[in-house]
Scaffold this motif. Structure first.
Motif, PDB file in Angstrom:
ATOM      1  N   ASN A 401      -1.648   1.007 -25.457  1.00 12.50           N
ATOM      2  CA  ASN A 401      -2.260   0.342 -24.550  1.00 12.50           C
ATOM      3  C   ASN A 401      -1.680   0.302 -23.072  1.00 12.50           C
ATOM      4  O   ASN A 401      -2.307   0.190 -22.180  1.00 12.50           O
ATOM      5  N   GLU A 402      -0.656   0.999 -23.261  1.00  7.44           N
ATOM      6  CA  GLU A 402       0.120   1.480 -21.818  1.00  7.44           C
ATOM      7  C   GLU A 402      -0.758   2.698 -21.120  1.00  7.44           C
ATOM      8  O   GLU A 402      -0.799   2.503 -19.805  1.00  7.44           O
ATOM      9  N   LEU A 403      -1.396   3.216 -21.681  1.00  3.97           N
ATOM     10  CA  LEU A 403      -2.259   4.235 -21.050  1.00  3.97           C
ATOM     11  C   LEU A 403      -3.326   3.554 -20.257  1.00  3.97           C
ATOM     12  O   LEU A 403      -3.893   4.155 -19.242  1.00  3.97           O
ATOM     13  N   ASP A 404      -3.696   2.225 -20.598  1.00  2.41           N
ATOM     14  CA  ASP A 404      -4.715   1.662 -19.674  1.00  2.41           C
ATOM     15  C   ASP A 404      -4.076   1.068 -18.532  1.00  2.41           C
ATOM     16  O   ASP A 404      -5.162   0.682 -17.532  1.00  2.41           O
ATOM     17  N   ARG A 405      -2.877   1.164 -18.261  1.00  2.18           N
ATOM     18  CA  ARG A 405      -2.465   0.167 -17.017  1.00  2.18           C
ATOM     19  C   ARG A 405      -2.197   1.579 -16.017  1.00  2.18           C
ATOM     20  O   ARG A 405      -1.556   2.690 -16.028  1.00  2.18           O
ATOM     21  N   SER A 406      -2.354   1.011 -14.976  1.00  3.83           N
ATOM     22  CA  SER A 406      -2.218   1.824 -13.885  1.00  3.83           C
ATOM     23  C   SER A 406      -0.554   1.838 -13.332  1.00  3.83           C
ATOM     24  O   SER A 406      -0.039   0.883 -13.403  1.00  3.83           O
ATOM     25  N   VAL A 407      -0.246   2.797 -12.750  1.00  4.84           N
ATOM     26  CA  VAL A 407       1.137   3.313 -12.147  1.00  4.84           C
ATOM     27  C   VAL A 407       1.009   2.784 -10.948  1.00  4.84           C
ATOM     28  O   VAL A 407       0.319   3.497 -10.021  1.00  4.84           O
ATOM     29  N   VAL A 408       2.133   2.029 -10.487  1.00  2.00           N
ATOM     30  CA  VAL A 408       2.398   1.764  -9.065  1.00  2.00           C
ATOM     31  C   VAL A 408       3.594   2.224  -8.786  1.00  2.00           C
ATOM     32  O   VAL A 408       4.645   2.328  -9.168  1.00  2.00           O
ATOM     33  N   LYS A 409       3.472   3.457  -7.744  1.00  2.00           N
ATOM     34  CA  LYS A 409       4.515   4.079  -7.221  1.00  2.00           C
ATOM     35  C   LYS A 409       5.448   3.517  -6.131  1.00  2.00           C
ATOM     36  O   LYS A 409       4.658   2.903  -5.522  1.00  2.00           O
ATOM     37  N   GLU A 410       6.731   3.453  -6.757  1.00  2.00           N
ATOM     38  CA  GLU A 410       7.533   2.794  -5.897  1.00  2.00           C
ATOM     39  C   GLU A 410       8.180   3.821  -4.987  1.00  2.00           C
ATOM     40  O   GLU A 410       8.343   4.907  -5.073  1.00  2.00           O
ATOM     41  N   HIS A 411       8.055   3.254  -3.354  1.00  2.00           N
ATOM     42  CA  HIS A 411       8.679   3.972  -2.525  1.00  2.00           C
ATOM     43  C   HIS A 411      10.054   4.274  -2.281  1.00  2.00           C
ATOM     44  O   HIS A 411      10.718   3.098  -2.749  1.00  2.00           O
ATOM     45  N   PRO A 412      10.521   5.184  -1.786  1.00  2.00           N
ATOM     46  CA  PRO A 412      12.192   5.193  -1.603  1.00  2.00           C
ATOM     47  C   PRO A 412      12.730   4.016  -0.951  1.00  2.00           C
ATOM     48  O   PRO A 412      11.905   3.597   0.085  1.00  2.00           O
ATOM     49  N   PRO A 413      13.833   3.758  -1.010  1.00  2.00           N
ATOM     50  CA  PRO A 413      14.449   2.670  -0.243  1.00  2.00           C
ATOM     51  C   PRO A 413      14.774   2.937   1.133  1.00  2.00           C
ATOM     52  O   PRO A 413      14.991   3.999   1.366  1.00  2.00           O
ATOM     53  N   ARG A 414      14.671   1.932   1.887  1.00  2.00           N
ATOM     54  CA  ARG A 414      14.927   2.102   3.380  1.00  2.00           C
ATOM     55  C   ARG A 414      16.274   2.250   3.589  1.00  2.00           C
ATOM     56  O   ARG A 414      17.200   1.606   2.913  1.00  2.00           O
ATOM     57  N   PRO A 415      16.570   3.016   4.694  1.00  2.00           N
ATOM     58  CA  PRO A 415      18.019   3.160   5.073  1.00  2.00           C
ATOM     59  C   PRO A 415      18.648   1.703   5.618  1.00  2.00           C
ATOM     60  O   PRO A 415      17.984   0.946   5.883  1.00  2.00           O
ATOM     61  N   GLU A 416      19.894   1.606   5.291  1.00  2.00           N
ATOM     62  CA  GLU A 416      20.515   0.477   5.818  1.00  2.00           C
ATOM     63  C   GLU A 416      21.354   0.595   6.837  1.00  2.00           C
ATOM     64  O   GLU A 416      22.180   1.691   6.909  1.00  2.00           O
ATOM     65  N   TYR A 417      21.176  -0.181   7.836  1.00  2.00           N
ATOM     66  CA  TYR A 417      21.944  -0.056   9.103  1.00  2.00           C
ATOM     67  C   TYR A 417      22.784  -1.310   9.280  1.00  2.00           C
ATOM     68  O   TYR A 417      22.471  -2.381   8.782  1.00  2.00           O
ATOM     69  N   GLN A 418      23.820  -1.156  10.039  1.00  2.00           N
ATOM     70  CA  GLN A 418      24.927  -2.137  10.088  1.00  2.00           C
ATOM     71  C   GLN A 418      24.786  -2.976  11.327  1.00  2.00           C
ATOM     72  O   GLN A 418      25.090  -4.242  11.139  1.00  2.00           O
ATOM     73  N   ALA A 490      12.843   3.900  10.671  1.00  2.00           N
ATOM     74  CA  ALA A 490      12.660   2.510   9.937  1.00  2.00           C
ATOM     75  C   ALA A 490      12.731   2.922   8.389  1.00  2.00           C
ATOM     76  O   ALA A 490      13.210   2.085   7.818  1.00  2.00           O
ATOM     77  N   LEU A 491      11.876   3.874   8.118  1.00  2.00           N
ATOM     78  CA  LEU A 491      11.629   4.130   6.566  1.00  2.00           C
ATOM     79  C   LEU A 491      12.520   5.249   6.130  1.00  2.00           C
ATOM     80  O   LEU A 491      12.504   5.135   4.643  1.00  2.00           O
ATOM     81  N   GLY A 492      13.010   5.888   6.780  1.00  2.00           N
ATOM     82  CA  GLY A 492      13.748   7.168   6.297  1.00  2.00           C
ATOM     83  C   GLY A 492      12.692   8.161   6.160  1.00  2.00           C
ATOM     84  O   GLY A 492      11.594   8.052   5.982  1.00  2.00           O
ATOM     85  N   LEU A 493      13.436   9.468   6.150  1.00  2.00           N
ATOM     86  CA  LEU A 493      12.484  10.759   5.914  1.00  2.00           C
ATOM     87  C   LEU A 493      11.514  10.743   4.773  1.00  2.00           C
ATOM     88  O   LEU A 493      10.541  10.807   4.645  1.00  2.00           O
ATOM     89  N   ARG A 494      12.363  10.306   3.566  1.00  2.00           N
ATOM     90  CA  ARG A 494      11.530  10.139   2.324  1.00  2.00           C
ATOM     91  C   ARG A 494      10.821   9.149   2.147  1.00  2.00           C
ATOM     92  O   ARG A 494       9.626   9.195   1.568  1.00  2.00           O
ATOM     93  N   GLY A 495      11.077   7.976   2.665  1.00  2.00           N
ATOM     94  CA  GLY A 495      10.128   6.734   2.762  1.00  2.00           C
ATOM     95  C   GLY A 495       8.877   7.072   3.613  1.00  2.00           C
ATOM     96  O   GLY A 495       7.909   6.776   3.280  1.00  2.00           O
ATOM     97  N   TYR A 496       9.163   7.972   4.621  1.00  2.00           N
ATOM     98  CA  TYR A 496       7.998   8.111   5.660  1.00  2.00           C
ATOM     99  C   TYR A 496       7.142   9.050   5.154  1.00  2.00           C
ATOM    100  O   TYR A 496       5.832   9.159   4.947  1.00  2.00           O
ATOM    101  N   LEU A 497       7.601  10.243   4.275  1.00  2.00           N
ATOM    102  CA  LEU A 497       6.702  11.151   3.535  1.00  2.00           C
ATOM    103  C   LEU A 497       6.018  10.530   2.254  1.00  2.00           C
ATOM    104  O   LEU A 497       5.177  11.272   1.673  1.00  2.00           O
ATOM    105  N   SER A 498       6.630   9.192   1.959  1.00  2.00           N
ATOM    106  CA  SER A 498       5.965   8.980   0.583  1.00  2.00           C
ATOM    107  C   SER A 498       4.541   8.306   0.686  1.00  2.00           C
ATOM    108  O   SER A 498       3.727   7.989  -0.181  1.00  2.00           O
ATOM    109  N   TYR A 499       4.414   7.891   2.204  1.00  2.00           N
ATOM    110  CA  TYR A 499       3.016   7.494   2.652  1.00  2.00           C
ATOM    111  C   TYR A 499       1.918   8.540   2.775  1.00  2.00           C
ATOM    112  O   TYR A 499       2.226   9.271   3.701  1.00  2.00           O
ATOM    113  N   PRO A 500       0.940   8.894   2.151  1.00  2.00           N
ATOM    114  CA  PRO A 500       0.110   9.967   2.458  1.00  2.00           C
ATOM    115  C   PRO A 500      -0.511   9.631   3.923  1.00  2.00           C
ATOM    116  O   PRO A 500      -0.734  10.429   4.580  1.00  2.00           O
TER     117      PRO A 500
END
Length: 570
Positions: A401-418, A490-500
């Motif tokens: 039944n896992e095949l009937d569930r949609s997959v939610v893609k998690e975006h990469p974590p945002r960079p942490e600034y001090q 704000a999102l980081g390069l990988r996080g920015y590219l993870s959004y189409p």
């Protein structure tokens, strides 16, 4: 000569000589000798389970051969390479219509400026076509072998596939024998069948139309009677009398005979350009409006809506039936895999259903199944939670039944600034309100372009002054570039590219920067009037040239003679 044992029970069915609901794959897995020992039988069971699970995932029928060589061919046939090759072949044979004589592949559709199309030599397109037909013949042969002759005889699509191939090959042979000068090519009319036969969606659509025809025919008969009845009334009302003036002649053109009357009322029924049919009669006598009102109410508002409701109801019913069939195929495929794997766990006289499926066996099967990584990982993690406890049929089914569930893609974590300031800036520019602001700016850019296009609608492109519009576009492009950089911050390069959407915005910004690089800030300046070849440009005083005096030559020379560093030779 008798067929070998591996081919005697090739299709799934009820096991002979025994009770229960075990498919023939179970018997095949236990009894067929495909190798010297138990290892070969083990591999056969694993391969059968893999194929059945892949059939369940793709909603395919499991009524195919399940011996070792057939399953190898089956998996190769449904691989991405083979299916894409078949799709490309269908595209290629349909694309030949643009190249074959008479060709329509030209740079323009205007017959006044269209050059003579390229005429391919005889044998060029025919060579490509016969290659496509050979691919289709191989496709039909593989399907016929994998699903068996009994299934082939019952499947009308496969029989039609065979007929179309035979007719196409015969017609192709006739074309070559006549050196491509035959008056009619029948195979061109049959080419869309290749697309229909290899598209499950097209097949379902045609089946739904066929299923809906009886109900649609009854309403269509009512529409025909409605048209015929009001056609007779219309001819009696509007075709009589004398043609006194042009208004009568215009009215009579729509109801002068039976074909014209039917066509006019059909136009009125579909509400396509219907004022042309009604206005001439209405202008003659307003009472004629009653005829058109009654016809429109019965035909357009009742019968046409009834036809639409029937089509919707039939398509909805067929959709539910199709979904039910797909669900049944998935459940049947997983159940067949369970039966095959449970037969591996049976010992002595124990029933396989009482033993269940060992998780390690199913884990081995899942590793070979062609499935996207996210669903496969989720199923394998859930399977490992069972430990070494065998899975029952219900637990086995719930796992898939896992095949009937949609997959939610998690975006990469945002960079942490001090820095608190950088954290606040990250929150601000990473908020979705910042996306709304970008959309408003893009809308303002579009509005500005539309305003300038409206203002310069009557000006020739060569005479337009695009300086202000160019400045505005530069401002907008700079904002887009700044927005892209802030989002990357704000999102980081990988996080920015993870959004189409961000990838699209970034590519568009790069393209706009290229236009900005090529923009000439002096493009609003035009050569002097009357001197189109002039190399100098207009000055700010030129708009006032009507009230300015041109300097005399002696004044110019006198000023030049007073130049401290310039000596003129006379």
């Amino acid at each position: 000569m008798a067929e070998p044992q591996a081919e005697s029970e090739p299709l799934l069915g009820r096991a002979r000589g025994g009770g229960g609901d075990c498919p023939a794959g179970l018997t095949t897995c236990r009894s067929i000798q495909v190798g010297p020992g138990a290892a070969a039988r083990w591999d056969l069971c694993i391969d059968q389970a893999v194929v059945f699970i892949e059939d369940a995932i793709q909603y395919r029928s499991i009524n195919h051969r399940v011996d070792a060589s057939s399953m190898w061919l089956y998996r190769r046939y449904y691989s991405n390479v083979c299916q894409r090759t078949l799709s490309f072949t269908i595209f290629l044979i349909l694309f030949l219509a643009f190249i074959e004589t008479p060709s329509s592949l030209t740079s323009t559709a205007d017959v006044r400026y269209r050059a003579a199309p390229w005429e391919p030599p005889c044998g060029l397109t025919e060579s490509v076509e016969v290659l496509c037909l050979l691919v289709f013949a191989a496709d039909l042969s593989v399907k016929g072998y994998l699903f068996g002759w009994a299934h082939f005889q019952k499947n009308l699509w496969l029989l039609g596939y065979l007929v179309v191939l035979v007719v196409s090959l015969v017609d192709w042979t006739v074309s070559l024998s006549l050196v491509c000068h035959e008056p009619l090519r029948v195979r061109r009319l049959l080419r869309p069948f290749f697309l229909l036969q290899n598209s499950s969606l097209m097949k379902k659509t045609l089946k739904c139309i066929h299923w809906s025809l009886p109900e649609m025919a009854s309403v269509g008969l009512l529409l025909a009677i409605h048209l015929c009845l009001f056609t007779m009334f219309g001819m009696l009302l509007f075709a009589g009398g004398k043609q006194d003036d042009g208004q009568d002649r215009e009215r009579l053109t729509y109801f002068q005979n039976l074909p014209e009357s039917l066509t006019s009322l059909l136009v009125l029924l579909t509400t396509a350009n219907n004022p042309d049919v009604m206005i001439p009669a209405y202008s003659k006598n307003r009472a004629y409006a009653i005829f058109f009102i009654v016809f429109t109410v019965i035909g357009s508002l009742f019968l046409m809506n009834l036809l639409t409701a029937i089509i919707y109801s039939q398509f909805r019913g067929y959709l539910m039936k199709s979904l039910q069939t797909s669900l049944f195929r998935r459940r049947l495929g997983t159940r067949a895999a369970f039966e095959v794997l449970s037969s591996m766990a049976g010992e002595g006289g124990a029933f396989p259903q009482a033993v269940g499926v060992k998780p390690q066996n199913l884990l081995q099967v899942l590793q070979k199944v062609q499935l996207d990584s996210s669903h496969k990982q989720a199923m394998m993690e859930k399977l490992r939670s069972y430990g070494s406890v065998p899975l029952s049929a219900d637990e086995f089914q719930k796992l898939f039944n896992e095949l009937d569930r949609s997959v939610v893609k998690e975006h990469p974590p945002r960079p942490e600034y001090q820095s608190p300031f950088l954290q606040s800036a990250q929150f601000l520019f990473g908020h979705y309100y910042f996306d709304y602001l970008g959309n408003l700016i893009a809308m303002a850019n579009l509005v500005s372009i539309c305003v300038f296009l409206v203002l310069d609608a009557d000006v020739l492109p060569a005479e337009r002054d695009d300086f202000v519009l160019g400045i505005l576009n530069c401002v907008f492009i700079v904002y887009y570039l700044l927005e892209m950089l802030l989002k990357v911050f704000a999102l980081g390069l990988r996080g920015y590219l993870s959004y189409p959407s961000n990838v699209f915005d970034g590519l568009l910004t790069i393209v706009l920067l290229n236009f900005l690089h090529k923009w000439d800030p002096h493009s609003h300046l035009q050569p002097l009037a009357g001197t189109p070849e002039a190399t100098y440009q207009m000055t700010v005083e030129l708009p006032f040239r009507d009230i300015l005096e041109e300097p005399r030559e002696d004044e110019l020379m006198e000023r030049l003679s007073q130049h401290p560093h310039l000596r003129l030779c006379r």
